[in-house]
Design a protein around this motif. Sequence first.
Motif, mmCIF file in Angstrom:
data_model
loop_
_atom_site.group_PDB
_atom_site.id
_atom_site.type_symbol
_atom_site.label_atom_id
_atom_site.label_comp_id
_atom_site.label_asym_id
_atom_site.label_seq_id
_atom_site.Cartn_x
_atom_site.Cartn_y
_atom_site.Cartn_z
ATOM 1 N N VAL A 1 61.876 20.067 25.017
ATOM 2 C CA VAL A 1 61.552 20.869 23.839
ATOM 3 C C VAL A 1 60.982 19.952 22.754
ATOM 4 O O VAL A 1 61.634 18.994 22.341
ATOM 5 C CB VAL A 1 62.806 21.607 23.323
ATOM 6 N N PRO A 2 59.756 20.230 22.293
ATOM 7 C CA PRO A 2 59.136 19.373 21.278
ATOM 8 C C PRO A 2 59.792 19.522 19.901
ATOM 9 O O PRO A 2 60.377 20.558 19.573
ATOM 10 C CB PRO A 2 57.682 19.840 21.240
ATOM 11 N N ARG A 3 59.677 18.486 19.122
ATOM 12 C CA ARG A 3 60.287 18.443 17.792
ATOM 13 C C ARG A 3 59.835 19.607 16.905
ATOM 14 O O ARG A 3 60.628 20.177 16.155
ATOM 15 C CB ARG A 3 59.967 17.098 17.119
ATOM 16 N N VAL A 4 58.568 19.977 16.991
ATOM 17 C CA VAL A 4 58.064 21.062 16.142
ATOM 18 C C VAL A 4 58.784 22.372 16.456
ATOM 19 O O VAL A 4 59.081 23.155 15.560
ATOM 20 C CB VAL A 4 56.526 21.210 16.244
ATOM 21 N N CYS A 5 59.114 22.598 17.693
ATOM 22 C CA CYS A 5 59.865 23.793 18.080
ATOM 23 C C CYS A 5 61.276 23.739 17.493
ATOM 24 O O CYS A 5 61.793 24.738 16.985
ATOM 25 C CB CYS A 5 59.908 23.903 19.599
ATOM 26 N N VAL A 6 61.887 22.567 17.537
ATOM 27 C CA VAL A 6 63.219 22.365 16.951
ATOM 28 C C VAL A 6 63.178 22.651 15.455
ATOM 29 O O VAL A 6 64.067 23.321 14.907
ATOM 30 C CB VAL A 6 63.722 20.934 17.221
ATOM 31 N N GLU A 7 62.140 22.181 14.778
ATOM 32 C CA GLU A 7 62.018 22.390 13.333
ATOM 33 C C GLU A 7 61.895 23.873 12.986
ATOM 34 O O GLU A 7 62.491 24.344 12.013
ATOM 35 C CB GLU A 7 60.828 21.604 12.795
ATOM 36 N N ILE A 8 61.142 24.616 13.784
ATOM 37 C CA ILE A 8 61.007 26.054 13.545
ATOM 38 C C ILE A 8 62.361 26.739 13.754
ATOM 39 O O ILE A 8 62.757 27.606 12.969
ATOM 40 C CB ILE A 8 59.919 26.674 14.446
ATOM 41 N N ALA A 9 63.073 26.335 14.784
ATOM 42 C CA ALA A 9 64.407 26.905 15.034
ATOM 43 C C ALA A 9 65.345 26.603 13.872
ATOM 44 O O ALA A 9 66.107 27.473 13.435
ATOM 45 C CB ALA A 9 64.973 26.375 16.345
ATOM 46 N N GLU A 10 65.287 25.381 13.357
ATOM 47 C CA GLU A 10 66.138 25.005 12.224
ATOM 48 C C GLU A 10 65.834 25.862 11.005
ATOM 49 O O GLU A 10 66.740 26.374 10.344
ATOM 50 C CB GLU A 10 65.962 23.519 11.892
ATOM 51 N N ARG A 11 64.556 26.023 10.687
ATOM 52 C CA ARG A 11 64.162 26.825 9.524
ATOM 53 C C ARG A 11 64.544 28.296 9.681
ATOM 54 O O ARG A 11 64.735 29.002 8.696
ATOM 55 C CB ARG A 11 62.660 26.710 9.270
#
Length: 101
Positions: free
Chosen positions: A76-86
Amino acid sequence: MSLGDLGFQTVSLSGPATLYELAEIRESLLAAIAVGKDLRIDLETTGPWDLAGLQLIISATASGRRAGQAVRLVNVPRVCVEIAERSGLSNWLTGVTDTFL
């Protein structure tokens, strides 16, 4: 698609996972779920991402589980993680992910 280890079928997605590409990604995921095996979704070569892409992955995991299949995410790429966090979905993402990039 190829068969992964431990009885999982692996589908590797690539390219953008945004609102504009959802139809193509959706068809790939539906076809993979229709095979009826536990599913691993490899996201290593995906990006950019938006909330619609994350929602599609959530929907795919729910559909697989309703069909009695395990659905796991890998790379899972970091950008996907960031969207999930937001979006307040970090716990969900962590619960369905085996590996992060």
